[in-house]
Design a protein around this motif. Sequence first.
Motif, short mmCIF file in Angstrom:
data_model
loop_
_atom_site.label_atom_id
_atom_site.label_comp_id
_atom_site.label_asym_id
_atom_site.label_seq_id
_atom_site.Cartn_x
_atom_site.Cartn_y
_atom_site.Cartn_z
N ASN A 1 0.82 -1.22 0.00
CA ASN A 1 0.00 0.00 0.00
C ASN A 1 0.85 1.27 0.00
O ASN A 1 0.42 2.31 -0.51
CB ASN A 1 -0.94 0.01 1.20
N TRP A 2 2.03 1.19 0.57
CA TRP A 2 2.93 2.36 0.61
C TRP A 2 3.95 2.35 -0.53
O TRP A 2 4.80 3.24 -0.58
CB TRP A 2 3.69 2.40 1.93
N LYS A 3 3.89 1.33 -1.39
CA LYS A 3 4.87 1.15 -2.46
C LYS A 3 6.29 1.04 -1.90
O LYS A 3 7.26 1.55 -2.47
CB LYS A 3 4.79 2.30 -3.46
N LEU A 4 6.35 0.38 -0.75
CA LEU A 4 7.63 0.21 -0.06
C LEU A 4 8.15 -1.20 -0.28
O LEU A 4 7.42 -2.17 -0.08
CB LEU A 4 7.47 0.49 1.43
N ARG A 5 9.41 -1.29 -0.65
CA ARG A 5 10.04 -2.58 -0.87
C ARG A 5 11.10 -2.83 0.20
O ARG A 5 11.66 -1.89 0.77
CB ARG A 5 10.69 -2.64 -2.25
N GLU A 6 11.34 -4.09 0.43
CA GLU A 6 12.36 -4.46 1.42
C GLU A 6 13.74 -4.02 0.94
O GLU A 6 14.13 -4.25 -0.20
CB GLU A 6 12.34 -5.97 1.63
N GLY A 7 14.48 -3.36 1.83
CA GLY A 7 15.82 -2.88 1.51
C GLY A 7 15.90 -1.45 1.03
O GLY A 7 17.00 -0.94 0.81
N MET A 8 14.75 -0.78 0.90
CA MET A 8 14.76 0.62 0.46
C MET A 8 15.14 1.53 1.61
O MET A 8 14.72 1.31 2.75
CB MET A 8 13.39 1.02 -0.09
N PRO A 9 15.95 2.57 1.39
CA PRO A 9 16.26 3.54 2.47
C PRO A 9 15.02 4.34 2.82
O PRO A 9 14.38 4.93 1.95
CB PRO A 9 17.36 4.41 1.86
N ILE A 10 14.70 4.38 4.12
CA ILE A 10 13.45 5.00 4.55
C ILE A 10 13.65 6.02 5.66
O ILE A 10 12.77 6.81 5.97
CB ILE A 10 12.46 3.91 5.01
N GLY A 11 14.83 6.05 6.29
CA GLY A 11 15.05 6.97 7.39
C GLY A 11 16.51 7.04 7.79
O GLY A 11 17.37 6.36 7.20
N VAL A 12 16.79 7.83 8.81
CA VAL A 12 18.15 7.97 9.35
C VAL A 12 18.08 7.87 10.87
O VAL A 12 17.05 8.15 11.49
CB VAL A 12 18.80 9.31 8.92
N LYS A 13 19.21 7.49 11.46
CA LYS A 13 19.26 7.27 12.91
C LYS A 13 20.63 7.67 13.42
O LYS A 13 21.65 7.46 12.75
CB LYS A 13 18.97 5.81 13.23
N VAL A 14 20.66 8.21 14.64
CA VAL A 14 21.91 8.59 15.31
C VAL A 14 21.86 8.07 16.74
O VAL A 14 20.84 8.22 17.43
CB VAL A 14 22.12 10.12 15.32
N THR A 15 22.93 7.44 17.18
CA THR A 15 23.05 6.95 18.55
C THR A 15 24.18 7.71 19.24
O THR A 15 25.32 7.70 18.76
CB THR A 15 23.33 5.44 18.58
N LEU A 16 23.86 8.36 20.36
CA LEU A 16 24.82 9.18 21.09
C LEU A 16 25.17 8.52 22.41
O LEU A 16 24.29 8.05 23.13
CB LEU A 16 24.24 10.57 21.35
N ARG A 17 26.45 8.51 22.72
CA ARG A 17 26.95 7.99 23.99
C ARG A 17 28.03 8.94 24.51
O ARG A 17 28.61 9.70 23.75
CB ARG A 17 27.53 6.58 23.85
N GLY A 18 28.29 8.85 25.78
CA GLY A 18 29.41 9.59 26.37
C GLY A 18 29.22 11.09 26.31
O GLY A 18 28.16 11.63 26.62
N GLU A 19 30.27 11.79 25.89
CA GLU A 19 30.27 13.24 25.90
C GLU A 19 29.25 13.82 24.93
O GLU A 19 28.58 14.80 25.24
CB GLU A 19 31.67 13.76 25.58
N GLU A 20 29.14 13.23 23.74
CA GLU A 20 28.16 13.73 22.77
C GLU A 20 26.74 13.63 23.31
O GLU A 20 25.89 14.47 23.03
CB GLU A 20 28.27 12.94 21.45
#
Length: 274
Positions: free
Chosen positions: A165-184
């Motif tokens: 329904n969303w015309k979404l296929r497996e393996g397509m780039p769909i978002g971004v993510k950032v993981t912060l630890r420590g000082e950042e």
Amino acid sequence: MASLLRTSIRQVRSSGILLRSFSTTQHASSSHGLLRLKEYYNNVLAEDLMVLGYDHARVSPCTSKYPDIQAQIDKALAATEASETPRSKEAAPAVTRTRKGGKPVKPIQPPKSPSTIPRLDKITLHTMVKDAIGNKGNLLSAFMALQSITATRPEVVYAKTSVANWKLREGMPIGVKVTLRGEEMYQFMDKLVEIVLPRLREWPGLPITSGDGNGNIAIGFPPSALALFPEIEGSFDVYPKMTGFDVVFNTTAYTNTDGRLLLSGFSVPFSSKK
């Protein structure tokens, strides 16, 4: 002049006075200077959380150095165990901790001690860009925005399943993510509670019942919240499309109460209004 300086150094060493070397790298190697929230947690907040979260019912029994008192304690414990018949032990069903959906759970909360004080483990920022289904280039704006506000290179999130329904296929780039630890992590937390959250309009705060059951709390931000960060506010025209994003605070707390208590110590507001 050099000989006079060497003589004064010998006199100081002979008198037993140690020279202290001052270095800014011993306290913080960050480009933003000292980490205010990290110092605040280590010096003030950790002790307050220990006192506020103290539970007398969850304290392990202490051992006495006096033999007569310890003997009475051991005798009482032995009498309690003897009163339980084997039949009653077999009849008692095994207690298993499960969650809805079969999600993994943390172990049972141990007794309160300095090693179990809740603290921030990591902060995760992620966003899903729906327009990236038709054009991968639409991810660039969200990629640049998260990289600017966190000073960390994001990673691209790919679709794990296909949705017709969303015309979404497996393996397509769909978002971004950032993981912060420590000082950042502490730098982003300081910027969030001091600059962004006070400037959000008509936002009373997090619900008082927020949490996933294990002390982790998430906040959802609208696209307009990106413009409140100083890195984007000064160059707003560089980012052609603003997107909403979620911030997940992963803590070492075992309960939602301890997680909310930790975030409230970092000046994150909570509200009883739903």
